[in-house]
Design an enzyme around this catalytic site. Structure first.
Site, PDB file in Angstrom:
ATOM      1  N   HIS A 114       0.850  -1.185   0.000  1.00 16.24           N
ATOM      2  CA  HIS A 114       0.000   0.000   0.000  1.00 16.24           C
ATOM      3  C   HIS A 114       0.888   1.239   0.000  1.00 16.24           C
ATOM      4  CE1 HIS A 114      -3.076   2.903   1.112  1.00 16.24           C
ATOM      5  NE2 HIS A 114      -3.992   1.966   0.955  1.00 16.24           N
ATOM      6  N   HIS A 115       0.545   2.208  -0.851  1.00 12.67           N
ATOM      7  CA  HIS A 115       1.407   3.380  -1.024  1.00 12.67           C
ATOM      8  C   HIS A 115       1.493   4.235   0.240  1.00 12.67           C
ATOM      9  CE1 HIS A 115       3.866   6.085  -3.148  1.00 12.67           C
ATOM     10  NE2 HIS A 115       3.264   6.082  -4.321  1.00 12.67           N
ATOM     11  N   ALA A 116       0.523   4.139   1.142  1.00  9.89           N
ATOM     12  CA  ALA A 116       0.609   4.875   2.402  1.00  9.89           C
ATOM     13  C   ALA A 116       1.757   4.362   3.263  1.00  9.89           C
ATOM     14  CB  ALA A 116      -0.705   4.777   3.175  1.00  9.89           C
ATOM     15  N   ASN A 274       6.921   7.887   2.840  1.00 12.46           N
ATOM     16  CA  ASN A 274       7.016   8.518   1.523  1.00 12.46           C
ATOM     17  C   ASN A 274       7.795   9.829   1.639  1.00 12.46           C
ATOM     18  OD1 ASN A 274       4.974   7.146  -0.615  1.00 12.46           O
ATOM     19  ND2 ASN A 274       4.122   6.973   1.449  1.00 12.46           N
TER      20      ASN A 274
END
Length: 408
Positions: A114-116, A274
Site C-alpha cells: 500500500h502506497h501509504a 514517503n
C-alpha cells in the site's frame, strides 16, 4: 470483529493513498530454480522483522489510522502461469501481498505494498530484504529476521525533526500562467464513471530501449551535461506537445523528488513512508525546441527550487491528485523516475532478469502517469493510464528518444 491496536494516525501526506486505496506492485522476474516454500518462509520472516507490514488501515473521524491486531497474515499467493490475480486488495484487511507465479525455470514474484506505507525506494528496499532472507534460508537452512523494526515515520515528522517548516512557495506557482488561459479538450483525468468497489489495475504500456540506445543517451547526457532523467523528461514533454497538436499551449510537468538525497541528516531507505517532495516545470514548446536544452532548463529549475528549500517542504502546501486535474489547466504530465535498479541478493543459480510495475486504484477518474527505470543497462518506460491507446503515446516518446540516440 477483533480488537485492534492503533499504531498511529495517517499523516496528511499518507491520507491521499488511503483515499484512493492505492496499492503498488513491483514485479521481479527470476530465472533458475526457486523454492516457493522457502520464499513463503522468507516472506513470513519479513513480516516478523517489520510488524507494520501486517497492519491495516481503517477510517477514524475525518481521517485514517494504521492499526494492528493478532490475526496472522494469509502469506504468499501462488498462481499458475496465465491465471488471473487472485488477490483482492482491501486496505482494511491487509497492506502487503506477495504473489508468486512459477513457470518451469522462470518465476515471477510481485510484492504489492500500500502506497501509504512506502514509496518506490522504500518498496524496493523491502524486496532486497525479502530476497536476502530467502537467500540466507536456501543457502544455510536457517534465517534470522533480527529484532522487530519500528513503523516508519511520515514525511511530516521527518521534516519537523530536521527543522524544515512550511515556507512561502509550494512550486505550483509555475503553473499559474497556464490556468484558465486556454480552450482545452476534456482532461484525460476526467471522471470516467462510478468508483469501483475495489482497487483495480491501471492499464500499462511499456517500452525498453536497447542497451546500445541507452548507452548512446548516457553518452549524450555526459557530453551535454544533462542528466539521463532530464533528457527523458524533455523527451516525454516534447512527445506530449506533439500529440496535443503542436498548439502554442504549455505543457505542465510535475515529478516527485526523493528527499533521502536532500535532507540532513539523511533518511534511511525504510525510515519514512514517503519521503518525497514535488518539483514542477511549465514547458513552453514549439517546433524549434531543442530536447537537450529543454532538459537543461528543467534541471536548472530543479536546482533553483532545491537551493531555495522549496522542494523539501513542497508537500506541506498541497496534496497531489492522481485523479482529476486542476480547473482550467492543461493536462499535467507526471513522471516518476525510479533510477537505476541495483543488484538484488539471490542464491547461486538464480538471476533477476526483468522488473515491472503495477498500479491499483479505487477511483472513478482516469489515472495518467509515466514511470521510468534503468535496469541492466537499459532504460525502461512505463505508461500507466486509462486513456485510450496508451501504446501510441509510448511510441511517440520512443520516437523522440530514438532521434536523440541515433547516429550523430
Amino acid at each position: 470483529m477483533f480488537d485492534a491496536t492503533e499504531i498511529r494516525p495517517l499523516a496528511r501526506s499518507e491520507e491521499m493513498f488511503a483515499q484512493t486505496h492505492n496499492f503498488v506492485g513491483l514485479g521481479a522476474h527470476l530465472s533458475g530454480p526457486v523454492d516457493v516454500d522457502a520464499l513463503a518462509d522468507a516472506f513470513d520472516a519479513l513480516l516478523e522483522a517489520r510488524p507494520v507490514l501486517g497492519a491495516r488501515i481503517e477510517p477514524v473521524g475525518d481521517g485514517w489510522r494504521l492499526v494492528a491486531d493478532d490475526l496472522l497474515h494469509e502469506g504468499i499467493v501462488v498462481d499458475p502461469p496465465g491465471s488471473e490475480l487472485r488477490i483482492r486488495f482491501d486496505q482494511s484487511q491487509a497492506l502487503v501481498h506477495l504473489r508468486v507465479v512459477p513457470d518451469g525455470e522462470a518465476t515471477a514474484a510481485t510484492l504489492y505494498v500500500h502506497h501509504a506505507l512506502a514509496d518506490g525506494h522504500h518498496q524496493f528496499a523491502l524486496i532486497e530484504e525479502l530476497f536476502a532472507l530467502y537467500t540466507a534460508l536456501v543457502t544455510t537452512g536457517t534465517v534470522d529476521p533480527g529484532p522487530a523494526k519500528p513503523a516508519p515515520e511520515p514525511l511530516e515528522t521527518v521534516l519537523a525533526e530536521r527543522g524544515v517548516g512550511k515556507g512561502r512557495r509550494s512550486g505550483l506557482e509555475r503553473f499559474v500562467p497556464a490556468m484558465f488561459a486556454y480552450d482545452l479538450p476534456p482532461s484525460r483525468r476526467a471522471v470516467t464513471g462510478d468508483e469501483p468497489d475495489r482497487p483495480v489495475l491501471v492499464p500499462m504500456a511499456q517500452h525498453t530501449l536497447t542497451e546500445a540506445e541507452t548507452d548512446s543517451l548516457v553518452a549524450l547526457s555526459r557530453e551535454h551535461r544533462v542528466s539521463l532523467n532530464g533528457i527523458l523528461s524533455a523527451a516525454v514533454l516534447v512527445a506530449e506537445w506533439r500529440l496535443r497538436g503542436e498548439a502554442r499551449i504549455p505543457v505542465p510537468y510535475l515529478y516527485p523528488v526523493d528527499l533521502r538525497y536532500v535532507l540532513t541528516p539523511a533518511v534511511s531507505a525504510t525510515g519514512c513512508t514517503n519521503p518525497v517532495g514535488v518539483a514542477t516545470y511549465l514547458a513552453e514548446i514549439d517546433s524549434g525546441t531543442d530536447v537537450l536544452a529543454l532538459g537543461r532548463e528543467i534541471a536548472e529549475a530543479f536546482r533553483a527550487d532545491l537551493s531555495e528549500g522549496v522542494l523539501a517542504q513542497s508537500l506541506l502546501h498541497f496534496t497531489p491528485q492522481y485523479a482529476g486535474n486542476p480547473p482550467g489547466l492543461p493536462d499535467v504530465v507526471m513522471l516518476t523516475d525510479n533510477g537505476a535498479i541495483p543488484p538484488v541478493p539471490m542464491p547461486p543459480g538464480v538471476e533477476l532478469t526483468a522488473v515491472h510495475g503495477e498500479l491499483y486504484f479505487q477511483v472513478g477518474s482516469g489515472i495518467d502517469m509515466y514511470t521510468s527505470k534503468l535496469f541492466r543497462g537499459r532504460l525502461q518506460i512505463e505508461y500507466h493510464t486509462h486513456a485510450p491507446d496508451p501504446e501510441f503515446r509510448v511510441k511517440a516518446i520512443r520516437g523522440v528518444l530514438e532521434e536523440l540516440a541515433g547516429p550523430r
